[in-house]
Design a protein around this motif. Sequence first.
Motif, PDB file in Angstrom:
ATOM      1  N   GLY A   1     -28.769 -15.877 -26.854  1.00  0.00           N
ATOM      2  CA  GLY A   1     -28.273 -16.196 -25.510  1.00  0.00           C
ATOM      3  C   GLY A   1     -28.627 -15.053 -24.575  1.00  0.00           C
ATOM      4  O   GLY A   1     -28.153 -13.929 -24.746  1.00  0.00           O
TER       5      GLY A   1
ATOM      6  N   ARG B   1     -30.130 -11.254 -14.930  1.00  0.00           N
ATOM      7  CA  ARG B   1     -29.635 -10.084 -14.192  1.00  0.00           C
ATOM      8  C   ARG B   1     -28.871 -10.583 -12.958  1.00  0.00           C
ATOM      9  O   ARG B   1     -29.031 -11.748 -12.563  1.00  0.00           O
TER      10      ARG B   1
ATOM     11  N   LYS C   1     -33.971 -11.040 -17.916  1.00  0.00           N
ATOM     12  CA  LYS C   1     -34.078  -9.741 -18.560  1.00  0.00           C
ATOM     13  C   LYS C   1     -35.469  -9.656 -19.204  1.00  0.00           C
ATOM     14  O   LYS C   1     -36.113 -10.678 -19.453  1.00  0.00           O
ATOM     15  N   ASP C   2     -35.920  -8.435 -19.480  1.00  0.00           N
ATOM     16  CA  ASP C   2     -37.291  -8.249 -19.983  1.00  0.00           C
ATOM     17  C   ASP C   2     -37.516  -9.019 -21.288  1.00  0.00           C
ATOM     18  O   ASP C   2     -38.581  -9.627 -21.486  1.00  0.00           O
ATOM     19  N   THR C   3     -36.540  -8.973 -22.188  1.00  0.00           N
ATOM     20  CA  THR C   3     -36.683  -9.685 -23.465  1.00  0.00           C
ATOM     21  C   THR C   3     -36.938 -11.164 -23.216  1.00  0.00           C
ATOM     22  O   THR C   3     -37.823 -11.771 -23.834  1.00  0.00           O
TER      23      THR C   3
ATOM     24  N   ASN D   1     -41.091  -3.727 -25.803  1.00  0.00           N
ATOM     25  CA  ASN D   1     -39.715  -3.741 -25.298  1.00  0.00           C
ATOM     26  C   ASN D   1     -38.768  -3.901 -26.475  1.00  0.00           C
ATOM     27  O   ASN D   1     -39.088  -4.586 -27.451  1.00  0.00           O
TER      28      ASN D   1
ATOM     29  N   ALA E   1     -34.354  -4.427 -27.114  1.00  0.00           N
ATOM     30  CA  ALA E   1     -33.007  -4.516 -26.533  1.00  0.00           C
ATOM     31  C   ALA E   1     -32.096  -5.268 -27.504  1.00  0.00           C
ATOM     32  O   ALA E   1     -32.555  -6.129 -28.267  1.00  0.00           O
ATOM     33  N   PRO E   2     -30.786  -4.922 -27.488  1.00  0.00           N
ATOM     34  CA  PRO E   2     -29.836  -5.610 -28.365  1.00  0.00           C
ATOM     35  C   PRO E   2     -29.266  -6.873 -27.723  1.00  0.00           C
ATOM     36  O   PRO E   2     -28.982  -6.892 -26.526  1.00  0.00           O
ATOM     37  N   TYR E   3     -29.066  -7.896 -28.544  1.00  0.00           N
ATOM     38  CA  TYR E   3     -28.475  -9.167 -28.089  1.00  0.00           C
ATOM     39  C   TYR E   3     -27.481  -9.657 -29.150  1.00  0.00           C
ATOM     40  O   TYR E   3     -27.874  -9.902 -30.291  1.00  0.00           O
ATOM     41  N   SER E   4     -26.219  -9.806 -28.743  1.00  0.00           N
ATOM     42  CA  SER E   4     -25.213 -10.228 -29.721  1.00  0.00           C
ATOM     43  C   SER E   4     -24.808 -11.699 -29.537  1.00  0.00           C
ATOM     44  O   SER E   4     -23.981 -12.192 -30.305  1.00  0.00           O
ATOM     45  N   PHE E   5     -25.338 -12.366 -28.520  1.00  0.00           N
ATOM     46  CA  PHE E   5     -25.203 -13.821 -28.488  1.00  0.00           C
ATOM     47  C   PHE E   5     -26.344 -14.305 -29.388  1.00  0.00           C
ATOM     48  O   PHE E   5     -27.430 -14.690 -28.939  1.00  0.00           O
TER      49      PHE E   5
ATOM     50  N   CYS F   1     -30.329  -0.529 -24.744  1.00  0.00           N
ATOM     51  CA  CYS F   1     -29.743  -1.432 -23.736  1.00  0.00           C
ATOM     52  C   CYS F   1     -29.758  -0.758 -22.372  1.00  0.00           C
ATOM     53  O   CYS F   1     -29.201  -1.271 -21.406  1.00  0.00           O
TER      54      CYS F   1
ATOM     55  N   ARG G   1     -20.974  -6.472 -33.026  1.00  0.00           N
ATOM     56  CA  ARG G   1     -20.400  -6.230 -31.692  1.00  0.00           C
ATOM     57  C   ARG G   1     -18.955  -6.695 -31.662  1.00  0.00           C
ATOM     58  O   ARG G   1     -18.643  -7.795 -32.142  1.00  0.00           O
TER      59      ARG G   1
ATOM     60  N   TYR H   1     -17.939  -1.430 -31.590  1.00  0.00           N
ATOM     61  CA  TYR H   1     -18.670  -2.036 -32.697  1.00  0.00           C
ATOM     62  C   TYR H   1     -17.814  -2.035 -33.954  1.00  0.00           C
ATOM     63  O   TYR H   1     -16.901  -1.218 -34.084  1.00  0.00           O
TER      64      TYR H   1
ATOM     65  N   MET I   1     -28.608 -13.684 -20.848  1.00  0.00           N
ATOM     66  CA  MET I   1     -28.080 -13.829 -19.495  1.00  0.00           C
ATOM     67  C   MET I   1     -29.092 -13.282 -18.497  1.00  0.00           C
ATOM     68  O   MET I   1     -29.889 -12.405 -18.831  1.00  0.00           O
TER      69      MET I   1
HETATM   70  C1  LIG Z   1     -24.651  -4.565 -28.575  1.00  0.00           C
HETATM   71  C2  LIG Z   1     -25.142  -5.240 -27.327  1.00  0.00           C
HETATM   72  C3  LIG Z   1     -25.264  -6.609 -27.301  1.00  0.00           C
HETATM   73  C4  LIG Z   1     -25.740  -7.261 -26.147  1.00  0.00           C
HETATM   74  N1  LIG Z   1     -25.846  -8.606 -26.163  1.00  0.00           N
HETATM   75  C5  LIG Z   1     -26.356  -9.247 -25.085  1.00  0.00           C
HETATM   76  C6  LIG Z   1     -26.508 -10.663 -25.117  1.00  0.00           C
HETATM   77  O1  LIG Z   1     -26.211 -11.336 -26.105  1.00  0.00           O
HETATM   78  N2  LIG Z   1     -27.039 -11.258 -24.022  1.00  0.00           N
HETATM   79  C7  LIG Z   1     -27.434 -10.540 -22.924  1.00  0.00           C
HETATM   80  O2  LIG Z   1     -27.926 -11.124 -21.962  1.00  0.00           O
HETATM   81  N3  LIG Z   1     -27.295  -9.196 -22.875  1.00  0.00           N
HETATM   82  C8  LIG Z   1     -26.773  -8.532 -23.936  1.00  0.00           C
HETATM   83  N4  LIG Z   1     -26.652  -7.173 -23.922  1.00  0.00           N
HETATM   84  C9  LIG Z   1     -27.154  -6.416 -22.760  1.00  0.00           C
HETATM   85  C10 LIG Z   1     -28.667  -6.180 -22.856  1.00  0.00           C
HETATM   86  O3  LIG Z   1     -29.003  -5.500 -24.062  1.00  0.00           O
HETATM   87  C11 LIG Z   1     -29.093  -5.303 -21.653  1.00  0.00           C
HETATM   88  O4  LIG Z   1     -28.935  -6.059 -20.462  1.00  0.00           O
HETATM   89  C12 LIG Z   1     -30.500  -4.782 -21.768  1.00  0.00           C
HETATM   90  O5  LIG Z   1     -30.738  -3.843 -20.752  1.00  0.00           O
HETATM   91  C13 LIG Z   1     -31.539  -5.887 -21.672  1.00  0.00           C
HETATM   92  O6  LIG Z   1     -32.789  -5.280 -21.883  1.00  0.00           O
HETATM   93  P1  LIG Z   1     -34.163  -6.001 -21.601  1.00  0.00           P
HETATM   94  O7  LIG Z   1     -34.239  -6.255 -20.102  1.00  0.00           O
HETATM   95  O8  LIG Z   1     -35.149  -4.972 -22.060  1.00  0.00           O
HETATM   96  O9  LIG Z   1     -34.195  -7.259 -22.400  1.00  0.00           O
HETATM   97  C14 LIG Z   1     -26.118  -6.497 -25.013  1.00  0.00           C
HETATM   98  C15 LIG Z   1     -25.974  -5.097 -25.034  1.00  0.00           C
HETATM   99  C16 LIG Z   1     -25.483  -4.482 -26.178  1.00  0.00           C
HETATM  100  C17 LIG Z   1     -25.338  -2.981 -26.187  1.00  0.00           C
END
Ligand SMILES: Cc1cc2nc3c(=O)[nH]c(=O)nc-3n(C[C@H](O)[C@H](O)[C@H](O)COP(=O)(O)O)c2cc1C
Length: 210
Positions: A59, A63, A69-71, A39, A41-45, A98, A181, A188, A61
């Motif tokens: 951080g 769903r 979330k999967d991560t 898997n 995915a991007p996370y900016s928290f 994402c 972000r 961005y 969040m």
């Molecule tokens: C640049 C960027 C930053 C993101 N940061 C966060 C974050 O900090 N926390 C969060 O819950 N989701 C964040 N998201 C949304 C997740 O990436 C998105 O929900 C994703 O589908 C989660 O994938 P996963 O279920 O494979 O983990 C961000 C999306 C983008 C594009």
Amino acid sequence: MQFDFSRLAAADRYKLMSASITPRPIAWVTSLSKAGIRNAAPYSFFNMMSAEPPLVALGLMRRPDGAYKDTCANILETGEFVVNLVAEADLDAMNFTCIDAPPGIDELHAGAIETVASIDVAPPRIVSAPVSMECRLKHRIDVSDASTVVLGEVTVFHIDDRFVDGERLHVDAAAMGLMARMHGAGWYARRPDMVRRDRPAWADFCEQAR
Ligand SMILES: Cc1cc2nc3c(=O)[nH]c(=O)nc-3n(C[C@H](O)[C@H](O)[C@H](O)COP(=O)(O)O)c2cc1C
């Protein structure tokens, strides 16, 4: 203008905070499910929290239906993840990941994103990332039914040779061109426009004030 957060809906608190606390670094997190499905995915928290021990925080969040979330599910189940940093050339690939793919989907495969095996943890790292940090889950904090914060201890730090002086450990951060972000969905920042200030010393301040 002031906002009493106890009277504001969570979505509005999110808008105010996430658009103001910018630019934020982006952790492009790779992880594995218990079944071994990759898997990304991007996370900016996300940020560095300590060097002793070397900790990063994420951080995550939930769903809308309250599910992880999967991560997050993967990190909690396996205790391992990799934080890859995002260069400008990887913007589209990062943004692809994402996508709201169902849990069984390998987003790295779907996005044709090349990975290589990590050294200490099972999730792979992203080849094109200028920096990748292999992490082991140190603490999990379920702050509410809507959010989980994880602290990961970095066990292996990878950096592209082009961006580090191996003797003095000087990192050419500007050359890495990392993405950050910004406010609102889809925005961005890139190529920071930098200024320099030296750190003041109290003794110099007292000397100048005499
Ligand atoms: C640049 C960027 C930053 C993101 N940061 C966060 C974050 O900090 N926390 C969060 O819950 N989701 C964040 N998201 C949304 C997740 O990436 C998105 O929900 C994703 O589908 C989660 O994938 P996963 O279920 O494979 O983990 C961000 C999306 C983008 C594009």
